[in-house]
Design a protein around this motif. Structure first.
Motif, PDB file in Angstrom:
ATOM      1  N   LEU A 126       0.816  -1.208   0.000  1.00 54.31           N
ATOM      2  CA  LEU A 126       0.000   0.000   0.000  1.00 54.31           C
ATOM      3  C   LEU A 126       0.852   1.262   0.000  1.00 54.31           C
ATOM      4  N   GLU A 127       2.009   1.212   0.643  1.00 54.01           N
ATOM      5  CA  GLU A 127       2.891   2.381   0.654  1.00 54.01           C
ATOM      6  C   GLU A 127       3.341   2.750  -0.753  1.00 54.01           C
ATOM      7  N   ASN A 128       3.581   1.742  -1.600  1.00 53.30           N
ATOM      8  CA  ASN A 128       3.947   2.015  -2.990  1.00 53.30           C
ATOM      9  C   ASN A 128       2.765   2.606  -3.752  1.00 53.30           C
ATOM     10  N   PHE A 129       1.612   1.998  -3.572  1.00 51.86           N
ATOM     11  CA  PHE A 129       0.383   2.449  -4.226  1.00 51.86           C
ATOM     12  C   PHE A 129       0.048   3.886  -3.834  1.00 51.86           C
ATOM     13  N   GLN A 130       0.341   4.229  -2.598  1.00 46.08           N
ATOM     14  CA  GLN A 130       0.038   5.556  -2.076  1.00 46.08           C
ATOM     15  C   GLN A 130       0.678   6.658  -2.923  1.00 46.08           C
ATOM     16  N   ALA A 131       1.866   6.411  -3.470  1.00 49.77           N
ATOM     17  CA  ALA A 131       2.563   7.436  -4.250  1.00 49.77           C
ATOM     18  C   ALA A 131       1.769   7.826  -5.493  1.00 49.77           C
ATOM     19  N   SER A 132       1.200   6.839  -6.185  1.00 49.46           N
ATOM     20  CA  SER A 132       0.402   7.142  -7.378  1.00 49.46           C
ATOM     21  C   SER A 132      -0.918   7.803  -7.015  1.00 49.46           C
ATOM     22  N   ILE A 133      -1.497   7.413  -5.894  1.00 52.17           N
ATOM     23  CA  ILE A 133      -2.741   8.042  -5.447  1.00 52.17           C
ATOM     24  C   ILE A 133      -2.501   9.515  -5.138  1.00 52.17           C
ATOM     25  N   ARG A 134      -1.429   9.807  -4.440  1.00 54.22           N
ATOM     26  CA  ARG A 134      -1.133  11.202  -4.100  1.00 54.22           C
ATOM     27  C   ARG A 134      -0.837  12.029  -5.343  1.00 54.22           C
ATOM     28  N   ALA A 135      -0.114  11.451  -6.298  1.00 55.08           N
ATOM     29  CA  ALA A 135       0.275  12.199  -7.494  1.00 55.08           C
ATOM     30  C   ALA A 135      -0.917  12.516  -8.385  1.00 55.08           C
ATOM     31  N   THR A 136      -1.891  11.618  -8.440  1.00 50.70           N
ATOM     32  CA  THR A 136      -3.026  11.788  -9.344  1.00 50.70           C
ATOM     33  C   THR A 136      -4.270  12.349  -8.668  1.00 50.70           C
ATOM     34  N   GLY A 137      -4.367  12.208  -7.343  1.00 48.97           N
ATOM     35  CA  GLY A 137      -5.595  12.570  -6.655  1.00 48.97           C
ATOM     36  C   GLY A 137      -6.705  11.564  -6.861  1.00 48.97           C
ATOM     37  N   ALA A 138      -6.366  10.386  -7.390  1.00 48.71           N
ATOM     38  CA  ALA A 138      -7.370   9.353  -7.640  1.00 48.71           C
ATOM     39  C   ALA A 138      -7.856   8.742  -6.333  1.00 48.71           C
ATOM     40  N   VAL A 139      -9.035   8.134  -6.396  1.00 47.56           N
ATOM     41  CA  VAL A 139      -9.618   7.428  -5.255  1.00 47.56           C
ATOM     42  C   VAL A 139      -9.353   5.938  -5.433  1.00 47.56           C
ATOM     43  N   PRO A 140      -8.864   5.243  -4.405  1.00 47.68           N
ATOM     44  CA  PRO A 140      -8.631   3.804  -4.534  1.00 47.68           C
ATOM     45  C   PRO A 140      -9.940   3.014  -4.596  1.00 47.68           C
ATOM     46  N   VAL A 141      -9.916   1.947  -5.379  1.00 50.49           N
ATOM     47  CA  VAL A 141     -10.956   0.923  -5.342  1.00 50.49           C
ATOM     48  C   VAL A 141     -10.263  -0.349  -4.856  1.00 50.49           C
ATOM     49  N   TYR A 142     -10.581  -0.782  -3.648  1.00 52.05           N
ATOM     50  CA  TYR A 142      -9.911  -1.932  -3.045  1.00 52.05           C
ATOM     51  C   TYR A 142     -10.677  -3.212  -3.372  1.00 52.05           C
ATOM     52  N   VAL A 143      -9.939  -4.230  -3.819  1.00 48.24           N
ATOM     53  CA  VAL A 143     -10.536  -5.542  -4.076  1.00 48.24           C
ATOM     54  C   VAL A 143     -10.050  -6.481  -2.979  1.00 48.24           C
ATOM     55  N   LEU A 144     -10.949  -6.875  -2.087  1.00 49.03           N
ATOM     56  CA  LEU A 144     -10.562  -7.682  -0.936  1.00 49.03           C
ATOM     57  C   LEU A 144     -10.432  -9.155  -1.308  1.00 49.03           C
ATOM     58  N   ASN A 145      -9.664  -9.859  -0.498  1.00 53.52           N
ATOM     59  CA  ASN A 145      -9.370 -11.274  -0.723  1.00 53.52           C
ATOM     60  C   ASN A 145     -10.325 -12.136   0.101  1.00 53.52           C
ATOM     61  N   LEU A 146     -11.406 -12.561  -0.513  1.00 56.32           N
ATOM     62  CA  LEU A 146     -12.356 -13.458   0.150  1.00 56.32           C
ATOM     63  C   LEU A 146     -12.010 -14.921  -0.069  1.00 56.32           C
ATOM     64  N   LEU A 147     -11.066 -15.199  -0.962  1.00 56.99           N
ATOM     65  CA  LEU A 147     -10.783 -16.581  -1.334  1.00 56.99           C
ATOM     66  C   LEU A 147      -9.751 -17.231  -0.425  1.00 56.99           C
ATOM     67  N   SER A 148      -8.647 -16.534  -0.161  1.00 61.66           N
ATOM     68  CA  SER A 148      -7.542 -17.150   0.575  1.00 61.66           C
ATOM     69  C   SER A 148      -7.148 -16.362   1.817  1.00 61.66           C
ATOM     70  N   SER A 149      -8.022 -15.452   2.258  1.00 60.44           N
ATOM     71  CA  SER A 149      -7.785 -14.701   3.484  1.00 60.44           C
ATOM     72  C   SER A 149      -9.058 -14.749   4.326  1.00 60.44           C
ATOM     73  N   ASP A 150      -9.127 -13.921   5.348  1.00 63.57           N
ATOM     74  CA  ASP A 150     -10.299 -13.912   6.224  1.00 63.57           C
ATOM     75  C   ASP A 150     -10.720 -12.475   6.501  1.00 63.57           C
TER      76      ASP A 150
END
Length: 507
Positions: free
Chosen positions: A130-154
């Motif tokens: 997420l720290e890496n992803f944060q750089a592109s979000i800050r630079a563009t002002g875009a809003v994240p769309v998070y896709v959660l892991n329902l298959l192999s996480s909890d």
């Protein structure tokens, strides 16, 4: 310009110098034959007009799926950010599509000890946090769309990931509950034997997310229409909706073929880009046919009251070597504009931001046309310029700029413009346009799909301001910024729209 061979009647791309699982609309050419649009008289000037009701648009309507950040390019790479910012994405999807179902958010890579698709297991591990992803979000002002892991996480682990995002200052506004569980892979069936089983889990996750992040909108996985005998896929939505409670939206993925042959089967290892004018017209018609099917058989079957998020869309065709051609970029642009006509669609994300010419908007390296071996490649392709825009990126750059921050959309009609005619009598417009506003200024996009120049008056679009225009031969492999013709200037009374062009107007 498009050159017509006198004897073979084929369209050839101009010569280029090399620089230093889803729903597919299967349309046979025998069923869908288009004639080239009649050439308008050059002195004829068309007057656009507004048609239909103006629709409300979320300011974060358009963006990109962030899949494929699994190689040499990182979200916080300064060169990537320089390429990304001009695309003006309002949304960026993390961690992506299929990989989301196997993602360990804490380490920024895949889970261990869980069966995964071979192509994911073979990748060299790295960290995409997420720290890496944060750089592109800050630079563009875009809003994240998070896709959660329902298959192999909890649930608790995934809630922890959303907490981490919030702690980094990233908004938790849009959340997807997994990716494409309607596909009948062994791990999908093991975790969710039925859509109702998935819906029960989605209900539990939605309630927990809403409790901790009340401002978040949560979307569950719906299945797009598919013309194959797959009982799980075909029955998914009815089974899902019989059990699903709460939530704000349903996600759909939209992939379409060229209409020339079976899009699931590679025709040959590589082939030349030689297509007749009729075939070019047919290829440009398939986005309209695909959209009609999605709207009537897909969206039309879903209950009113939930938003529709198109979180992946693009051309998908293993049989034709058209990935990365300008006709590919034009088709994806048409698809993007057609979505706007459906007010239930509130967000669209093109698949994908980074990678090769098959789907990406930005090339990840110089091997952009060496698509996977189960797809037919273009013969003797040029090298791609790393982090340059693909055909899709070059086209959607104009769309992203026109949509940025706009909250109103008005469809444009072009009376007198030629129609691309289908063999059965159906027709598709050679000119497609939308105007966008925010109460202060306006932008507009007009696409010319005809093989000839068309002239329009500008008063009904943007009476004063500037324009930028991109055009090219439809079979050009877009490998670098020099691949397409680009013009710009002030808006005059009339404006010529070159063949196969996209024009953005700015007030």
């Amino acid at each position: 310009m498009v050159a017509m061979g006198r004897e073979t009647n084929t369209v050839r791309p101009r010569q280029m110098v090399a620089p230093a699982a889803h729903t597919i609309v299967t349309l046979c050419l025998a069923v869908l034959l288009f004639s080239t649009a009649p050439r308008p008289v050059q002195s004829q000037v068309l007057t656009p007009r507004a048609t239909g009701n103006e629709r409300q648009l979320p300011p974060d309507y358009f963006g990109y799926n962030g899949a494929n950040f699994l190689g040499e390019v990182a979200w916080d790479d300064s060169a990537l950010i320089r390429a990304l910012v001009p695309l003006k994405p309002a949304l960026l999807r993390y961690p992506g599509g299929t990989e989301s179902n196997y993602w360990n958010w804490k380490v920024g890579w895949f889970v261990t000890g869980f069966p995964m698709p071979n192509y994911l297991r073979q990748l060299k591990p790295r960290s995409v946090r997420l720290e890496n992803f944060q750089a592109s979000i800050r630079a563009t002002g875009a809003v994240p769309v998070y896709v959660l892991n329902l298959l192999s996480s909890d649930l608790e682990t995934q809630l922890g990931s959303l907490r981490e995002a919030k702690g980094l200052g990233l908004p938790v506004k849009y959340v997807e509950l997994g990716n494409e569980f309607y596909i009948g892979s062994a791990d999908h069936k093991s975790k969710f034997p039925t859509a109702a089983a998935y819906a029960q889990e989605a209900n539990r996750w939605t309630a927990a997310i809403k409790k901790e992040f009340p401002e978040a909108k949560v979307a569950s996985v719906a299945a797009p229409p598919k013309r194959v005998r797959d009982r799980r896929w075909l029955g998914w939505n009815a089974d899902l909706l019989s059990t699903l409670q709460g939530g704000d939206a349903l996600t759909l993925h939209h992939y379409y073929g060229t209409g020339l042959s079976d899009p699931y089967r590679r025709s040959q290892r590589s082939r030349s880009l030689r297509y007749s004018a009729t075939e070019i017209a047919s290829i440009l018609g398939t986005p309209f046919v695909a959209w009609n099917e999605l709207r009537t058989e897909g969206i039309g079957s879903l209950p009113v009251g939930r938003e529709i998020w198109i979180t992946e869309y693009n051309l998908f065709d293993r049989s034709q070597p058209l990935a990365g051609t300008w006709v590919h970029g034009l088709g994806v642009t048409v698809t993007t504009l057609l979505f706007i006509d459906e007010p239930r669609i509130t967000h669209v994300l093109c698949h994908t931001l980074l990678g090769n010419a098959l789907f990406a908007s930005i090339f990840s390296n110089e091997r952009g046309f060496l698509v996977p071996t189960d797809f037919t490649r273009a013969a003797a392709p040029p090298q791609s310029v790393p982090l340059a825009l693909t055909a899709t990126g070059s086209a959607l750059k104009l769309v992203g700029a026109a949509l940025a921050g706009k909250t109103l959309g008005q469809k444009l009609d072009f009376p007198g413009a030629p129609t691309i005619r289908a063999g059965r009598g159906a027709g598709y417009p050679s000119l497609l346009g939308w105007s966008f506003g925010d109460g202060r200024n306006r932008q507009a996009i007009v696409v010319n799909l005809a093989s000839s120049t068309q002239q329009i008056t500008t008063a009904a679009v943007i009476p004063q301001g500037s324009f930028e225009q991109v055009s090219g031969d439809p079979l050009t492999l877009v490998s670098s910024p020099a691949s397409l013709r680009k013009t710009s200037g002030g808006i005059a009374k009339n404006l010529a729209l070159p063949p196969y062009s996209i024009t953005r107007f700015s007030s």
